[in-house]
Design a protein around this motif. Structure first.
Motif, PDB file in Angstrom:
ATOM      1  N   MET A   1      71.758 -49.404  21.273  1.00  0.00           N
ATOM      2  CA  MET A   1      70.942 -50.589  21.572  1.00  0.00           C
ATOM      3  C   MET A   1      70.811 -51.431  20.317  1.00  0.00           C
ATOM      4  O   MET A   1      70.448 -50.938  19.251  1.00  0.00           O
ATOM      5  CB  MET A   1      69.553 -50.162  22.057  1.00  0.00           C
ATOM      6  CG  MET A   1      68.639 -51.320  22.377  1.00  0.00           C
ATOM      7  SD  MET A   1      67.074 -50.738  23.050  1.00  0.00           S
ATOM      8  CE  MET A   1      66.200 -52.299  23.131  1.00  0.00           C
ATOM      9  N   LYS A   2      71.092 -52.726  20.445  1.00  0.00           N
ATOM     10  CA  LYS A   2      71.069 -53.614  19.287  1.00  0.00           C
ATOM     11  C   LYS A   2      69.633 -53.935  18.882  1.00  0.00           C
ATOM     12  O   LYS A   2      68.801 -54.264  19.738  1.00  0.00           O
ATOM     13  CB  LYS A   2      71.816 -54.917  19.598  1.00  0.00           C
ATOM     14  CG  LYS A   2      72.020 -55.796  18.385  1.00  0.00           C
ATOM     15  CD  LYS A   2      72.822 -57.023  18.759  1.00  0.00           C
ATOM     16  CE  LYS A   2      73.153 -57.848  17.516  1.00  0.00           C
ATOM     17  NZ  LYS A   2      71.978 -58.284  16.809  1.00  0.00           N
ATOM     18  N   VAL A   3      69.350 -53.812  17.615  1.00  0.00           N
ATOM     19  CA  VAL A   3      68.023 -54.131  17.089  1.00  0.00           C
ATOM     20  C   VAL A   3      67.938 -55.632  16.855  1.00  0.00           C
ATOM     21  O   VAL A   3      68.874 -56.257  16.331  1.00  0.00           O
ATOM     22  CB  VAL A   3      67.751 -53.373  15.769  1.00  0.00           C
ATOM     23  CG1 VAL A   3      66.385 -53.757  15.212  1.00  0.00           C
ATOM     24  CG2 VAL A   3      67.826 -51.873  16.009  1.00  0.00           C
ATOM     25  N   MET A   4      66.822 -56.218  17.270  1.00  0.00           N
ATOM     26  CA  MET A   4      66.618 -57.661  17.083  1.00  0.00           C
ATOM     27  C   MET A   4      66.575 -57.997  15.600  1.00  0.00           C
ATOM     28  O   MET A   4      65.934 -57.308  14.812  1.00  0.00           O
ATOM     29  CB  MET A   4      65.307 -58.087  17.742  1.00  0.00           C
ATOM     30  CG  MET A   4      65.340 -58.022  19.255  1.00  0.00           C
ATOM     31  SD  MET A   4      66.279 -59.381  19.975  1.00  0.00           S
ATOM     32  CE  MET A   4      65.206 -60.767  19.592  1.00  0.00           C
ATOM     33  N   THR A   5      67.264 -59.070  15.216  1.00  0.00           N
ATOM     34  CA  THR A   5      67.214 -59.537  13.836  1.00  0.00           C
ATOM     35  C   THR A   5      65.850 -60.155  13.560  1.00  0.00           C
ATOM     36  O   THR A   5      65.344 -60.947  14.355  1.00  0.00           O
ATOM     37  CB  THR A   5      68.315 -60.592  13.589  1.00  0.00           C
ATOM     38  OG1 THR A   5      69.576 -60.009  13.879  1.00  0.00           O
ATOM     39  CG2 THR A   5      68.296 -61.062  12.146  1.00  0.00           C
ATOM     40  N   ARG A   6      65.271 -59.771  12.431  1.00  0.00           N
ATOM     41  CA  ARG A   6      63.973 -60.332  12.053  1.00  0.00           C
ATOM     42  C   ARG A   6      64.165 -61.563  11.177  1.00  0.00           C
ATOM     43  O   ARG A   6      65.175 -61.696  10.488  1.00  0.00           O
ATOM     44  CB  ARG A   6      63.139 -59.271  11.337  1.00  0.00           C
ATOM     45  CG  ARG A   6      62.639 -58.195  12.294  1.00  0.00           C
ATOM     46  CD  ARG A   6      61.662 -57.248  11.642  1.00  0.00           C
ATOM     47  NE  ARG A   6      62.343 -56.249  10.838  1.00  0.00           N
ATOM     48  CZ  ARG A   6      61.722 -55.238  10.220  1.00  0.00           C
ATOM     49  NH1 ARG A   6      60.406 -55.131  10.304  1.00  0.00           N
ATOM     50  NH2 ARG A   6      62.413 -54.359   9.525  1.00  0.00           N
ATOM     51  N   ARG A   7      63.162 -62.443  11.215  1.00  0.00           N
ATOM     52  CA  ARG A   7      63.277 -63.743  10.561  1.00  0.00           C
ATOM     53  C   ARG A   7      62.263 -63.868   9.424  1.00  0.00           C
ATOM     54  O   ARG A   7      61.053 -63.813   9.670  1.00  0.00           O
ATOM     55  CB  ARG A   7      63.061 -64.862  11.580  1.00  0.00           C
ATOM     56  CG  ARG A   7      64.083 -64.887  12.698  1.00  0.00           C
ATOM     57  CD  ARG A   7      63.546 -65.553  13.942  1.00  0.00           C
ATOM     58  NE  ARG A   7      62.391 -64.828  14.486  1.00  0.00           N
ATOM     59  CZ  ARG A   7      61.802 -65.134  15.643  1.00  0.00           C
ATOM     60  NH1 ARG A   7      62.259 -66.130  16.372  1.00  0.00           N
ATOM     61  NH2 ARG A   7      60.753 -64.446  16.051  1.00  0.00           N
ATOM     62  N   LEU A   8      62.783 -64.032   8.207  1.00  0.00           N
ATOM     63  CA  LEU A   8      61.947 -64.307   7.042  1.00  0.00           C
ATOM     64  C   LEU A   8      62.067 -65.788   6.735  1.00  0.00           C
ATOM     65  O   LEU A   8      63.161 -66.292   6.473  1.00  0.00           O
ATOM     66  CB  LEU A   8      62.406 -63.480   5.837  1.00  0.00           C
ATOM     67  CG  LEU A   8      61.742 -63.800   4.494  1.00  0.00           C
ATOM     68  CD1 LEU A   8      60.238 -63.542   4.545  1.00  0.00           C
ATOM     69  CD2 LEU A   8      62.377 -62.986   3.360  1.00  0.00           C
ATOM     70  N   LEU A   9      60.937 -66.483   6.775  1.00  0.00           N
ATOM     71  CA  LEU A   9      60.915 -67.926   6.529  1.00  0.00           C
ATOM     72  C   LEU A   9      60.151 -68.199   5.243  1.00  0.00           C
ATOM     73  O   LEU A   9      59.013 -67.731   5.074  1.00  0.00           O
ATOM     74  CB  LEU A   9      60.249 -68.649   7.705  1.00  0.00           C
ATOM     75  CG  LEU A   9      60.142 -70.174   7.612  1.00  0.00           C
ATOM     76  CD1 LEU A   9      61.510 -70.829   7.505  1.00  0.00           C
ATOM     77  CD2 LEU A   9      59.375 -70.719   8.818  1.00  0.00           C
ATOM     78  N   VAL A  10      60.772 -68.941   4.323  1.00  0.00           N
ATOM     79  CA  VAL A  10      60.156 -69.301   3.041  1.00  0.00           C
ATOM     80  C   VAL A  10      59.935 -70.807   3.036  1.00  0.00           C
ATOM     81  O   VAL A  10      60.878 -71.579   3.242  1.00  0.00           O
ATOM     82  CB  VAL A  10      61.061 -68.887   1.854  1.00  0.00           C
ATOM     83  CG1 VAL A  10      60.376 -69.229   0.529  1.00  0.00           C
ATOM     84  CG2 VAL A  10      61.398 -67.406   1.919  1.00  0.00           C
ATOM     85  N   LEU A  11      58.705 -71.233   2.807  1.00  0.00           N
ATOM     86  CA  LEU A  11      58.379 -72.657   2.762  1.00  0.00           C
ATOM     87  C   LEU A  11      58.229 -73.101   1.314  1.00  0.00           C
ATOM     88  O   LEU A  11      57.278 -72.730   0.632  1.00  0.00           O
ATOM     89  CB  LEU A  11      57.080 -72.942   3.529  1.00  0.00           C
ATOM     90  CG  LEU A  11      57.069 -72.574   5.013  1.00  0.00           C
ATOM     91  CD1 LEU A  11      55.743 -72.977   5.644  1.00  0.00           C
ATOM     92  CD2 LEU A  11      58.232 -73.228   5.752  1.00  0.00           C
ATOM     93  N   GLY A  12      59.208 -73.858   0.826  1.00  0.00           N
ATOM     94  CA  GLY A  12      59.187 -74.339  -0.549  1.00  0.00           C
ATOM     95  C   GLY A  12      60.294 -73.716  -1.365  1.00  0.00           C
ATOM     96  O   GLY A  12      60.305 -72.497  -1.573  1.00  0.00           O
ATOM     97  N   ALA A  13      61.255 -74.554  -1.815  1.00  0.00           N
ATOM     98  CA  ALA A  13      62.396 -74.050  -2.589  1.00  0.00           C
ATOM     99  C   ALA A  13      62.251 -74.399  -4.058  1.00  0.00           C
ATOM    100  O   ALA A  13      63.191 -74.839  -4.713  1.00  0.00           O
ATOM    101  CB  ALA A  13      63.703 -74.606  -2.025  1.00  0.00           C
ATOM    102  N   GLY A  14      61.027 -74.210  -4.579  1.00  0.00           N
ATOM    103  CA  GLY A  14      60.797 -74.367  -6.006  1.00  0.00           C
ATOM    104  C   GLY A  14      61.079 -73.056  -6.716  1.00  0.00           C
ATOM    105  O   GLY A  14      61.910 -72.253  -6.278  1.00  0.00           O
TER     106      GLY A  14
END
Length: 419
Positions: A1-14
């Motif tokens: 069974m394929k595991v759902m990919t988790r999403r890491l979101l970063v706000l700000g590319a400083g």
């Protein structure tokens, strides 16, 4: 069974956001995690370099690079403003209407000068006789103004704390003193440093050292100065207790505030900084939200070194915290800052949440080569060398042989009792 990919979101590319994205891309399995970072444009600015732009020590191209070139493969860079963060729903709405969902959110939106918060600051004198240097445009405008300076009263002013890089205003006044002397203009230029603090710095040992340097250079200091407005007609700062400081050229550090999206989203305090656990950097309100760098309400300096050391803690803890396990590291508020004092010399200060800056050596105990709270050529060269390290090691996430936690070894702790 394929595991759902988790999403890491970063706000700000400083500084903090770029480091985190690059470091986490190495730590997190690409089959399990998607990493997306969002910022409004593709220009990454080396903000410590803004101090040198007014004196033409740095060129503009030395402080700007494309964000795309700084991010590792496997990181999705989205160029857009952020309109709203719905932490309850786990979504971020962008300025163009797109909605990004996340499993884990890292806020690295920083802090910015807000000249609009002081009456008269953004009036007719703005960038004509009143300048900032915490922005690229402001620093370049100030460079042009200094080239036309012939004397008078030059006032360096801090509106209120906290500010990004709290030693930068002191550095500016020291560099201005040296710059004026080199051009034979110091005798006909009065230098004034106006601060809301009770001294040149917040901690007694460093304040005494820095205060002596100001006195030796005949720089007048106005302490406990809380500005209420700028009198544009009279060209003067006016404090709440009606003290006036006339100026011919004003170099001001406006009130600093967190990103407006933080306030719009109901995540921040009165200045727009997000309350976090000061050791784990996790939001106090949402378990899947972390805040690193200047956007957090940490009781330490808003400086690049703090972001660097905080990222080290975050990288160690994040894989554990998202699995519900205990963290293995605790951020101690560690900061170290070079303080340019002019004439090719500088100081270095090293401190954390609990311990003030003390004399000693850094990074190696009793060896150095940097001397803490002492003017040396090595400290100045260290500041200049940091630009190369920033672009080529720090942002890409390569190892830098500096301790993330502050050490008391090699420091003169006898001064703590006296202070």
């Amino acid at each position: 069974m394929k595991v759902m990919t988790r999403r890491l979101l970063v706000l700000g590319a400083g500084t903090a956001g770029t480091m985190i994205a690059n470091r986490m891309r190495r730590v997190l399995d690409a089959r399990d995690w998607e990493i997306t970072i969002v910022d409004k444009d593709d220009v990454h600015l080396y903000q410590p370099g803004f101090l040198f732009l007014p004196f033409a020590t740095y060129r503009p191209d030395q402080v700007r690079r494309s964000r795309h070139t700084l991010l590792a493969d496997g990181i999705d860079l989205v160029l857009a403003g952020v309109e709203q963060i719905d932490a309850g729903a786990g979504t971020v709405t962008l300025g163009d209407g797109r909605v990004l969902a996340y499993d884990q959110l890292v806020i690295t939106t920083g802090t910015s000068p807000r000249p609009d918060q002081t009456p008269g600051m953004l009036g007719d004198l703005w960038r004509r006789d009143v300048f900032d240097f915490y922005t690229f445009d402001g620093a370049m405008a100030l460079q042009r103004a200094l080239q036309q300076l012939t004397g008078g009263r030059l006032v360096v002013h801090v509106t209120d704390m906290p500010i990004k890089c709290p030693v930068a205003p002191l550095e500016f006044v020291f560099l201005a003193d040296a710059w004026l002397r080199a051009r034979g203009m110091r005798e006909r230029t009065e230098l004034v440093f106006a601060t809301p603090l009770s001294g040149a710095f917040t901690q007694p040992v460093a304040a005494e050292r820095l205060g002596s340097l100001l006195a030796d250079r005949d720089i007048r200091v106005e302490t406990d100065y809380l500005v209420e407005r700028i009198d544009e007609q009279g060209k003067a700062l006016v404090s709440y207790d009606e003290r006036r400081i006339d100026f011919d050229l004003l170099v001001t550090v406006p009130l600093n505030m967190g990103a407006e999206v933080i306030t719009r989203s109901g995540l921040g305090d009165e200045l727009g900084y997000v309350p976090v656990d000061r050791h784990t950097l996790r939001s106090r309100a949402y378990e899947n939200v972390f805040v690193v760098g200047d956007a957090a309400d940490l009781p330490t300096s808003k400086a690049g070194s703090v972001a660097h050391f905080a990222v080290e803690t975050f990288v160690h803890n994040f894989p554990l915290l998202v699995e519900g396990r205990e963290p293995v590291d605790a951020f101690d508020g560690h900061a170290n800052c070079f303080v340019e004092t002019g004439n090719g010399k500088g100081l270095l200060i090293d401190f954390d949440y609990d311990t003030q800056p003390l004399p000693g050596t850094y990074p190696l105990p009793w060896v150095g080569p940097m001397r803490l709270l002492t003017e040396t050529r090595a400290n100045h060269l260290g500041k200049l060398a940091f630009r190369w390290l920033y672009w080529n090691a720090l942002l890409p996430g390569r190892p830098i042989p500096l301790p993330a936690h502050m050490s008391m070894r090699g420091k003169d702790t006898s001064l703590l009792a006296a202070a």
